[in-house]
Write an enzyme that holds these catalytic residues in place. Structure first.
Site, PDB file in Angstrom:
ATOM      1  N   TYR A  58      -3.692   1.513  -9.664  1.00  0.00           N
ATOM      2  CA  TYR A  58      -4.772   1.522  -8.668  1.00  0.00           C
ATOM      3  C   TYR A  58      -5.402   2.920  -8.688  1.00  0.00           C
ATOM      4  O   TYR A  58      -4.963   3.844  -8.013  1.00  0.00           O
ATOM      5  CB  TYR A  58      -4.257   1.193  -7.264  1.00  0.00           C
ATOM      6  CG  TYR A  58      -3.473  -0.108  -7.144  1.00  0.00           C
ATOM      7  CD1 TYR A  58      -3.534  -1.084  -8.134  1.00  0.00           C
ATOM      8  CD2 TYR A  58      -2.668  -0.354  -6.040  1.00  0.00           C
ATOM      9  CE1 TYR A  58      -2.815  -2.267  -8.026  1.00  0.00           C
ATOM     10  CE2 TYR A  58      -1.949  -1.540  -5.930  1.00  0.00           C
ATOM     11  CZ  TYR A  58      -2.031  -2.487  -6.932  1.00  0.00           C
ATOM     12  OH  TYR A  58      -1.299  -3.650  -6.816  1.00  0.00           O
ATOM     13  N   SER A 154       7.549  -7.322 -10.975  1.00  0.00           N
ATOM     14  CA  SER A 154       6.314  -7.986 -10.578  1.00  0.00           C
ATOM     15  C   SER A 154       5.708  -8.690 -11.793  1.00  0.00           C
ATOM     16  O   SER A 154       5.778  -8.156 -12.911  1.00  0.00           O
ATOM     17  CB  SER A 154       5.334  -6.927 -10.032  1.00  0.00           C
ATOM     18  OG  SER A 154       4.157  -7.535  -9.605  1.00  0.00           O
ATOM     19  N   ASN A 155       5.141  -9.853 -11.552  1.00  0.00           N
ATOM     20  CA  ASN A 155       4.502 -10.631 -12.625  1.00  0.00           C
ATOM     21  C   ASN A 155       5.488 -11.078 -13.700  1.00  0.00           C
ATOM     22  O   ASN A 155       5.120 -11.213 -14.868  1.00  0.00           O
ATOM     23  CB  ASN A 155       3.336  -9.842 -13.241  1.00  0.00           C
ATOM     24  CG  ASN A 155       2.273  -9.528 -12.223  1.00  0.00           C
ATOM     25  OD1 ASN A 155       1.664 -10.418 -11.663  1.00  0.00           O
ATOM     26  ND2 ASN A 155       2.078  -8.241 -11.930  1.00  0.00           N
ATOM     27  N   TYR A 202       1.354 -11.433  -3.663  1.00  0.00           N
ATOM     28  CA  TYR A 202       0.060 -10.733  -3.636  1.00  0.00           C
ATOM     29  C   TYR A 202      -1.077 -11.752  -3.659  1.00  0.00           C
ATOM     30  O   TYR A 202      -0.863 -12.911  -3.972  1.00  0.00           O
ATOM     31  CB  TYR A 202      -0.062  -9.679  -4.731  1.00  0.00           C
ATOM     32  CG  TYR A 202      -0.079 -10.124  -6.172  1.00  0.00           C
ATOM     33  CD1 TYR A 202      -1.210 -10.689  -6.738  1.00  0.00           C
ATOM     34  CD2 TYR A 202       1.019  -9.906  -6.996  1.00  0.00           C
ATOM     35  CE1 TYR A 202      -1.242 -11.049  -8.076  1.00  0.00           C
ATOM     36  CE2 TYR A 202       0.999 -10.270  -8.333  1.00  0.00           C
ATOM     37  CZ  TYR A 202      -0.131 -10.848  -8.877  1.00  0.00           C
ATOM     38  OH  TYR A 202      -0.158 -11.212 -10.190  1.00  0.00           O
ATOM     39  N   PHE A 203      -2.267 -11.319  -3.262  1.00  0.00           N
ATOM     40  CA  PHE A 203      -3.445 -12.176  -3.040  1.00  0.00           C
ATOM     41  C   PHE A 203      -3.238 -13.162  -1.884  1.00  0.00           C
ATOM     42  O   PHE A 203      -3.639 -14.330  -1.991  1.00  0.00           O
ATOM     43  CB  PHE A 203      -3.829 -12.984  -4.293  1.00  0.00           C
ATOM     44  CG  PHE A 203      -4.291 -12.193  -5.478  1.00  0.00           C
ATOM     45  CD1 PHE A 203      -4.882 -10.947  -5.331  1.00  0.00           C
ATOM     46  CD2 PHE A 203      -4.157 -12.708  -6.761  1.00  0.00           C
ATOM     47  CE1 PHE A 203      -5.327 -10.240  -6.434  1.00  0.00           C
ATOM     48  CE2 PHE A 203      -4.594 -12.012  -7.874  1.00  0.00           C
ATOM     49  CZ  PHE A 203      -5.171 -10.776  -7.712  1.00  0.00           C
ATOM     50  N   PRO A 204      -2.628 -12.750  -0.755  1.00  0.00           N
ATOM     51  CA  PRO A 204      -2.410 -13.715   0.330  1.00  0.00           C
ATOM     52  C   PRO A 204      -3.714 -14.287   0.888  1.00  0.00           C
ATOM     53  O   PRO A 204      -3.744 -15.420   1.360  1.00  0.00           O
ATOM     54  CB  PRO A 204      -1.680 -12.887   1.403  1.00  0.00           C
ATOM     55  CG  PRO A 204      -2.031 -11.466   1.105  1.00  0.00           C
ATOM     56  CD  PRO A 204      -2.168 -11.395  -0.393  1.00  0.00           C
ATOM     57  N   LEU A 205      -4.788 -13.493   0.829  1.00  0.00           N
ATOM     58  CA  LEU A 205      -6.082 -13.981   1.338  1.00  0.00           C
ATOM     59  C   LEU A 205      -6.952 -14.512   0.194  1.00  0.00           C
ATOM     60  O   LEU A 205      -8.158 -14.694   0.352  1.00  0.00           O
ATOM     61  CB  LEU A 205      -6.810 -12.857   2.089  1.00  0.00           C
ATOM     62  CG  LEU A 205      -6.109 -12.393   3.382  1.00  0.00           C
ATOM     63  CD1 LEU A 205      -6.784 -11.149   3.965  1.00  0.00           C
ATOM     64  CD2 LEU A 205      -6.093 -13.515   4.420  1.00  0.00           C
ATOM     65  N   SER A 207      -7.968 -13.006  -2.318  1.00  0.00           N
ATOM     66  CA  SER A 207      -8.994 -11.973  -2.538  1.00  0.00           C
ATOM     67  C   SER A 207     -10.174 -12.092  -1.573  1.00  0.00           C
ATOM     68  O   SER A 207     -11.302 -11.761  -1.924  1.00  0.00           O
ATOM     69  CB  SER A 207      -9.491 -11.994  -3.985  1.00  0.00           C
ATOM     70  OG  SER A 207      -8.420 -11.845  -4.872  1.00  0.00           O
ATOM     71  N   LYS A 213     -15.087 -15.923   5.370  1.00  0.00           N
ATOM     72  CA  LYS A 213     -16.399 -15.255   5.278  1.00  0.00           C
ATOM     73  C   LYS A 213     -17.280 -15.810   4.149  1.00  0.00           C
ATOM     74  O   LYS A 213     -18.417 -15.394   4.008  1.00  0.00           O
ATOM     75  CB  LYS A 213     -16.214 -13.746   5.133  1.00  0.00           C
ATOM     76  CG  LYS A 213     -15.645 -13.249   3.829  1.00  0.00           C
ATOM     77  CD  LYS A 213     -15.545 -11.728   3.873  1.00  0.00           C
ATOM     78  CE  LYS A 213     -14.811 -11.178   2.674  1.00  0.00           C
ATOM     79  NZ  LYS A 213     -14.628  -9.731   2.791  1.00  0.00           N
TER      80      LYS A 213
END
Ligand SMILES: NC(=O)c1ccc[n+]([C@@H]2O[C@H](COP(=O)([O-])OP(=O)(O)OC[C@H]3O[C@@H](n4cnc5c(N)ncnc54)[C@H](OP(=O)(O)O)[C@@H]3O)[C@@H](O)[C@H]2O)c1
Length: 310
Positions: A58, A154-155, A202-205, A207, A213
């Site tokens: 990141y 992870s992954n 990860y990506f609970p929403l 993205s 929205k």
């Protein structure tokens, strides 16, 4: 806020965390502002969230640096720092799980974060050559040396998780999972539960897609990141938005937003150890933090569960 324990370790943190790929992640997202990122982290800590999820990739260290900067003003012992590495900056960000690389990556992350231990260190992605147990063995040595407190991967797919955990050293797995990305329920979840390994999705929403929205008539051009993403292609996109619409009456009952209700769904989910929604600006964090005080009924939990099974 509800507290959880990572695997069999003594790392205890909040079930609601913060994802920080938009804190300094200039290589991954356009139009990020470092000062906004700093405010995102401060808003999380000031709201009582103690779990921060970052990674070398990141911003190629920038997210960790900004977090390190913020942490100077907070009590380090109350904060859970999770970071990850595997992308080799000396080799075009190729994946590298070699013990020497991971050991150096941890030392460099400690410097950027201005701390002397990491609460969780994840191998960000598996590489193709290093035996998984050897990579995790290197992390076990770092754990024994006190540089990391919990070992994460992870992954990794199920077979890779099993291989990595041959000596029983893995404490936590981070992988994609959301109401619209549910494969982990049948692949990873049974093995993780049977082996006392924590799961952080990860990506609970999805993205941002699960925040309510997006609209059915919205169109994406080739310049938009959504353009090629499977969840943004019709008819799937319309199906997801229709399910999100059906969450609105529950949100109304709690005077909450759709994102708050769906984050509360993960907080209610026993297979999810911690949930780490990302945020671009502090107002999103403040809104998401309210989900921690929402308690869905079992009927609402099951209804949401069914709404997104398509
Ligand atoms: N281990 C891995 O390989 C891996 C991979 C990906 C992510 N992660 C971690 O998981 C975390 C979560 O994933 P993610 O952040 O990519 O996706 P996410 O949590 O599904 O979505 C977060 C995005 O949704 C939007 N958003 C968040 N709260 C909102 C609100 N209240 N109202 C409206 N929009 C809102 C923001 O984007 P916009 O404002 O730009 O729409 C935010 O950046 C990351 O931050 C990162 O720490 C790990």
């Amino acid at each position: 806020m509800e507290q959880i324990r990572i695997g069999k370790t003594n790392v205890v943190t909040t079930k609601l965390g913060l994802g920080t790929n938009k804190v300094g992640g200039h290589n991954l997202f356009d139009h990020l502002v470092d000062d906004d990122g700093i405010k995102v982290v401060q808003a999380a800590l000031d709201s009582g969230i103690t779990l921060l999820d970052t990674a070398f990739v990141y911003g190629l260290g920038q997210s960790e640096k900004l977090i390190g900067q913020v942490l100077r003003d907070y009590d380090r012992s109350k904060i859970t720092i999770a970071t990850k590495a595997a992308h080799d900056p000396q080799n075009n960000l190729q994946l590298n799980n070699h013990p020497a690389f991971l050991t150096q990556a941890v030392d460099e992350a400690l410097q950027r974060l201005q701390t002397d231990y990491l609460d969780i260190f994840y191998i960000h992605f598996p590489d193709e050559t290093t035996p998984k147990a050897e990579a995790v063995g290197a992390l076990q040595k770092l754990k024994e040396a006190g540089k990391i407190r919990a070992i994460g991967i992870s992954n990794f797919n199920l077979d890779q998780v099993k291989e990595a955990n041959i000596d029983g050293y893995v404490d936590v797995v981070e992988d994609a999972y959301s109401l619209v990305e549910r494969q982990a329920e049948t692949t990873l979840f049974p093995y993780l539960a049977a082996n006392d390994i924590s799961f952080v999705p990860y990506f609970p929403l999805a993205s941002g897609l699960l925040t309510g929205k997006y609209t059915a008539t919205q169109e994406f051009t080739a310049a938009d990141w959504q353009f090629n993403r499977p969840n943004f292609q019709n008819p799937r996109y319309q199906q997801i938005l229709a399910a999100v619409d059906q969450v609105k009456p529950i949100a109304g009952k709690y005077e909450a937003t759709v994102s708050q209700i769906l984050l509360a769904w993960y907080l209610h989910n026993p297979a999810v150890t911690a949930v780490i929604p990302g945020a671009r600006v502090a107002t999103q964090v403040l809104s998401n933090a309210k989900s921690a005080s929402l308690h869905l009924t079992t009927t609402e939990y099951q209804l949401i569960d069914q709404l997104f099974k398509f």
